[in-house]
Design an enzyme around this catalytic site. Sequence first.
Site, PDB file in Angstrom:
ATOM      1  N   SER A  50       7.152-101.317  -1.959  1.00 40.04           N
ATOM      2  CA  SER A  50       7.454-100.582  -3.189  1.00 40.04           C
ATOM      3  C   SER A  50       6.945 -99.141  -3.132  1.00 40.04           C
ATOM      4  CB  SER A  50       6.807-101.307  -4.373  1.00 40.04           C
ATOM      5  OG  SER A  50       5.406-101.250  -4.248  1.00 40.04           O
ATOM      6  N   GLN A  51       7.477 -98.337  -4.016  1.00 42.12           N
ATOM      7  CA  GLN A  51       7.143 -96.907  -4.045  1.00 42.12           C
ATOM      8  C   GLN A  51       5.673 -96.659  -4.406  1.00 42.12           C
ATOM      9  OE1 GLN A  51       6.985 -94.667  -6.903  1.00 42.12           O
ATOM     10  NE2 GLN A  51       7.052 -92.802  -5.670  1.00 42.12           N
ATOM     11  N   ASN A  54      10.487-110.125   0.344  1.00 38.22           N
ATOM     12  CA  ASN A  54      11.839-110.544  -0.051  1.00 38.22           C
ATOM     13  C   ASN A  54      12.684-111.074   1.108  1.00 38.22           C
ATOM     14  OD1 ASN A  54      11.893-107.831   0.839  1.00 38.22           O
ATOM     15  ND2 ASN A  54      13.873-107.549  -0.132  1.00 38.22           N
ATOM     16  N   GLU A  75      10.011 -97.388   3.895  1.00 42.81           N
ATOM     17  CA  GLU A  75      11.307 -97.915   3.413  1.00 42.81           C
ATOM     18  C   GLU A  75      11.047 -98.542   2.054  1.00 42.81           C
ATOM     19  OE1 GLU A  75      14.153 -97.480   4.691  1.00 42.81           O
ATOM     20  OE2 GLU A  75      13.645 -96.804   6.706  1.00 42.81           O
ATOM     21  N   GLU A  92      15.415 -96.182  10.172  1.00 41.87           N
ATOM     22  CA  GLU A  92      15.279 -97.222  11.189  1.00 41.87           C
ATOM     23  C   GLU A  92      16.659 -97.458  11.812  1.00 41.87           C
ATOM     24  OE1 GLU A  92      13.576-100.215   8.520  1.00 41.87           O
ATOM     25  OE2 GLU A  92      11.590 -99.812   9.331  1.00 41.87           O
ATOM     26  N   CYS A 132      16.417-104.916  -1.492  1.00 37.05           N
ATOM     27  CA  CYS A 132      16.279-103.496  -1.881  1.00 37.05           C
ATOM     28  C   CYS A 132      17.638-102.833  -2.059  1.00 37.05           C
ATOM     29  CB  CYS A 132      15.470-102.756  -0.826  1.00 37.05           C
ATOM     30  SG  CYS A 132      16.171-102.939   0.826  1.00 37.05           S
ATOM     31  N   THR A 154       3.061 -98.511  -3.747  1.00 40.57           N
ATOM     32  CA  THR A 154       2.244 -98.826  -2.557  1.00 40.57           C
ATOM     33  C   THR A 154       2.407 -97.725  -1.504  1.00 40.57           C
ATOM     34  OG1 THR A 154       2.588-101.176  -2.997  1.00 40.57           O
ATOM     35  CG2 THR A 154       1.746-100.614  -0.837  1.00 40.57           C
TER      36      THR A 154
HETATM   37  P1  NAD Z   1       4.669-104.144  -2.239  1.00 39.86           P
HETATM   38  O1  NAD Z   1       4.631-102.666  -2.084  1.00 39.86           O
HETATM   39  O2  NAD Z   1       3.941-104.755  -3.358  1.00 39.86           O
HETATM   40  O3  NAD Z   1       4.087-104.844  -0.932  1.00 39.86           O
HETATM   41  C1  NAD Z   1       4.638-104.604   0.355  1.00 39.86           C
HETATM   42  C2  NAD Z   1       3.567-104.873   1.396  1.00 39.86           C
HETATM   43  O4  NAD Z   1       2.543-103.904   1.237  1.00 39.86           O
HETATM   44  C3  NAD Z   1       2.904-106.228   1.269  1.00 39.86           C
HETATM   45  O5  NAD Z   1       2.606-106.728   2.547  1.00 39.86           O
HETATM   46  C4  NAD Z   1       1.627-105.907   0.508  1.00 39.86           C
HETATM   47  O6  NAD Z   1       0.585-106.809   0.699  1.00 39.86           O
HETATM   48  C5  NAD Z   1       1.290-104.550   1.106  1.00 39.86           C
HETATM   49  N1  NAD Z   1       0.422-103.720   0.270  1.00 39.86           N
HETATM   50  C6  NAD Z   1       0.286-103.758  -1.087  1.00 39.86           C
HETATM   51  N2  NAD Z   1      -0.642-102.856  -1.477  1.00 39.86           N
HETATM   52  C7  NAD Z   1      -1.080-102.237  -0.359  1.00 39.86           C
HETATM   53  C8  NAD Z   1      -2.029-101.210  -0.108  1.00 39.86           C
HETATM   54  N3  NAD Z   1      -2.729-100.656  -1.095  1.00 39.86           N
HETATM   55  N4  NAD Z   1      -2.230-100.799   1.160  1.00 39.86           N
HETATM   56  C9  NAD Z   1      -1.531-101.358   2.171  1.00 39.86           C
HETATM   57  N5  NAD Z   1      -0.626-102.347   2.013  1.00 39.86           N
HETATM   58  C10 NAD Z   1      -0.397-102.778   0.755  1.00 39.86           C
HETATM   59  O7  NAD Z   1       6.199-104.557  -2.233  1.00 39.86           O
HETATM   60  P2  NAD Z   1       6.792-106.014  -2.404  1.00 39.86           P
HETATM   61  O8  NAD Z   1       6.689-106.379  -3.842  1.00 39.86           O
HETATM   62  O9  NAD Z   1       6.227-106.912  -1.366  1.00 39.86           O
HETATM   63  O10 NAD Z   1       8.313-105.801  -2.000  1.00 39.86           O
HETATM   64  C11 NAD Z   1       9.295-105.404  -2.891  1.00 39.86           C
HETATM   65  C12 NAD Z   1       9.573-103.932  -2.722  1.00 39.86           C
HETATM   66  O11 NAD Z   1       9.982-103.663  -1.391  1.00 39.86           O
HETATM   67  C13 NAD Z   1      10.719-103.463  -3.603  1.00 39.86           C
HETATM   68  O12 NAD Z   1      10.409-102.201  -4.135  1.00 39.86           O
HETATM   69  C14 NAD Z   1      11.873-103.355  -2.618  1.00 39.86           C
HETATM   70  O13 NAD Z   1      12.902-102.480  -2.990  1.00 39.86           O
HETATM   71  C15 NAD Z   1      11.162-102.876  -1.399  1.00 39.86           C
HETATM   72  N6  NAD Z   1      11.960-103.128  -0.200  1.00 39.86           N
HETATM   73  C16 NAD Z   1      12.511-102.069   0.462  1.00 39.86           C
HETATM   74  C17 NAD Z   1      13.296-102.294   1.579  1.00 39.86           C
HETATM   75  C18 NAD Z   1      13.914-101.148   2.345  1.00 39.86           C
HETATM   76  O14 NAD Z   1      14.290-101.364   3.491  1.00 39.86           O
HETATM   77  N7  NAD Z   1      14.050 -99.971   1.769  1.00 39.86           N
HETATM   78  C19 NAD Z   1      13.517-103.595   2.022  1.00 39.86           C
HETATM   79  C20 NAD Z   1      12.942-104.644   1.315  1.00 39.86           C
HETATM   80  C21 NAD Z   1      12.155-104.412   0.199  1.00 39.86           C
END
Ligand code: NAD
Length: 484
Positions: free
Chosen positions: A229-230, A152, A250, A465, A284, A232
């Site tokens: 995401s949660q 994002n 995060e 962080e 997020c 993952t």
């Molecule tokens: P996602 O969990 O699908 O992917 C995040 C990253 O993890 C990507 O690089 C992905 O390839 C990797 N990944 C996916 N499966 C994995 C696995 N099994 N093992 C290791 N790595 C893996 O999340 P997304 O769709 O890319 O991002 C959106 C999410 O991120 C939303 O839930 C959003 O709220 C969250 N987010 C949180 C913050 C924060 O600071 N709290 C900031 C931005 C986004």
Amino acid sequence: MDAPLVLENFIGGTFSPCKSYIDSYDPSTGEVYCHVPNSGKEEVEAAVEAARQAFPDWAARSPQERAQVLNKVADLLEQSLEELAQAESKDQGKTVTLARAMDIPRSVQNFRFFASSILHHTSECTDMDHAGCMHYTVRTPVGIAGLISPWNLPLYLLTWKLAPALAAGNTVIAKPSELTSVTAWMLCKLLNKAGVPPGVVNIVFGTGPRVGEALVSHPEVPVISFTGSQPTAERITQLSAPHCKKLSLELGGKNPAVIFEDANLEQCIPETIRSSFVNQGEVCLCTSRIFVQRSIYNEFLKRFVEAARRWKVGVPSDPSAKMGALISKAHLEKVRSYINKARAEGAQILCGEGVDTLSLPLRNQSGYFMLPTVITGIKDESCCMKEEIFGPVTCVVPFESEEEVIQRANSVKYGLAATVWSRDVGRIHRVAKRLQAGLVWTNCWLIRELNLPFGGMKSSGVGREGAKDSYEFFTEIKTITVKH
Ligand code: NAD
């Protein structure tokens, strides 16, 4: 249409092709924008070897030397701002205006901030006469840090991890989201130019299940910083548990805005529009549940819907557009499915998806666009009020009392961010303290102080962080006792 870019992994300071590739799309057209290496275990092994070799020299450098290199990276990023903003917009779907104003400048700032903050940490020492001993602490880098970032805010969130990990003396293997890898790849060229030694930063591109899991499971990567995401995060926690890795997670949010009857609506409405819809609602920290005190509910709703209709959706290069395209077709469908569920439950969709029409140039008609959507008449138990949608959709509901709204705002599994709007100072402090959120903004939104802790409670994450928190995370502390 330009030929798609072909990205390469960056290992040991050189670019290396991969055996297979995956397509990544321009969300504003649905056309293939680039081919991303589909890396796996083999590439992670090579990156670990490069990072292991580079570690002793980088860790032994003084903070001043490391800061100089990081400042150089910041300068080069700044010089490439326009090129990076264009690429970030094409890769992610956000407007160029936003990438230019937020994503890239903040990436520059991340490097400058940690280059500076690394110079100001001190350690503790006690000279109390415990059996003629002096006791003190030192911090040392952890080793090879695995950094996994989402789509994002691609460069912004990657550099928010990269800069502190490097400043603290670690070497790094980063895995950006496979949906948005272009600006991380562009950064690699700048790292070489800035004099980052080979192997200090390695970037392996590809999917989570293949390259992400190989990184998380690798026994020689003792620290994992993840934003995503949660679900993952659950998987990462399981995979890293046998190695007792240090984890920072995060995660998502279901962030409430609590708007009391004494709120200054002139400020609150535009700011709540921004907090709901900026970056297509794909932040997020975005607001997705708006609780409005009953006495001002009707007025708020009317003005809020009018303002949402004015929040222009357009092609990302349009300087007057406030919102571009959502990240992917699958994500657009997921967001739409939430709106359909709300409709089926009897909620009212006041504007946006399925209510208003969006006109786009022919080339963009296969893009993943959606209008800002406002839902009301929805129960707190509905999945639209409980689950993270991560799109331009927000629910507006009334409340009666302070006590009631605190309970309702806290009644979700997430606890990332909240906003409170009121002119009653006592109420602001009381409510902010009781809301279950790691970040509470009052009468504003998303004003960040990078020195202070950033992160969520409950299912929104583990760890924080920021200047002190990231330094502590990316270092090990030792207590040394010297008998004299
Ligand atoms: P996602 O969990 O699908 O992917 C995040 C990253 O993890 C990507 O690089 C992905 O390839 C990797 N990944 C996916 N499966 C994995 C696995 N099994 N093992 C290791 N790595 C893996 O999340 P997304 O769709 O890319 O991002 C959106 C999410 O991120 C939303 O839930 C959003 O709220 C969250 N987010 C949180 C913050 C924060 O600071 N709290 C900031 C931005 C986004």
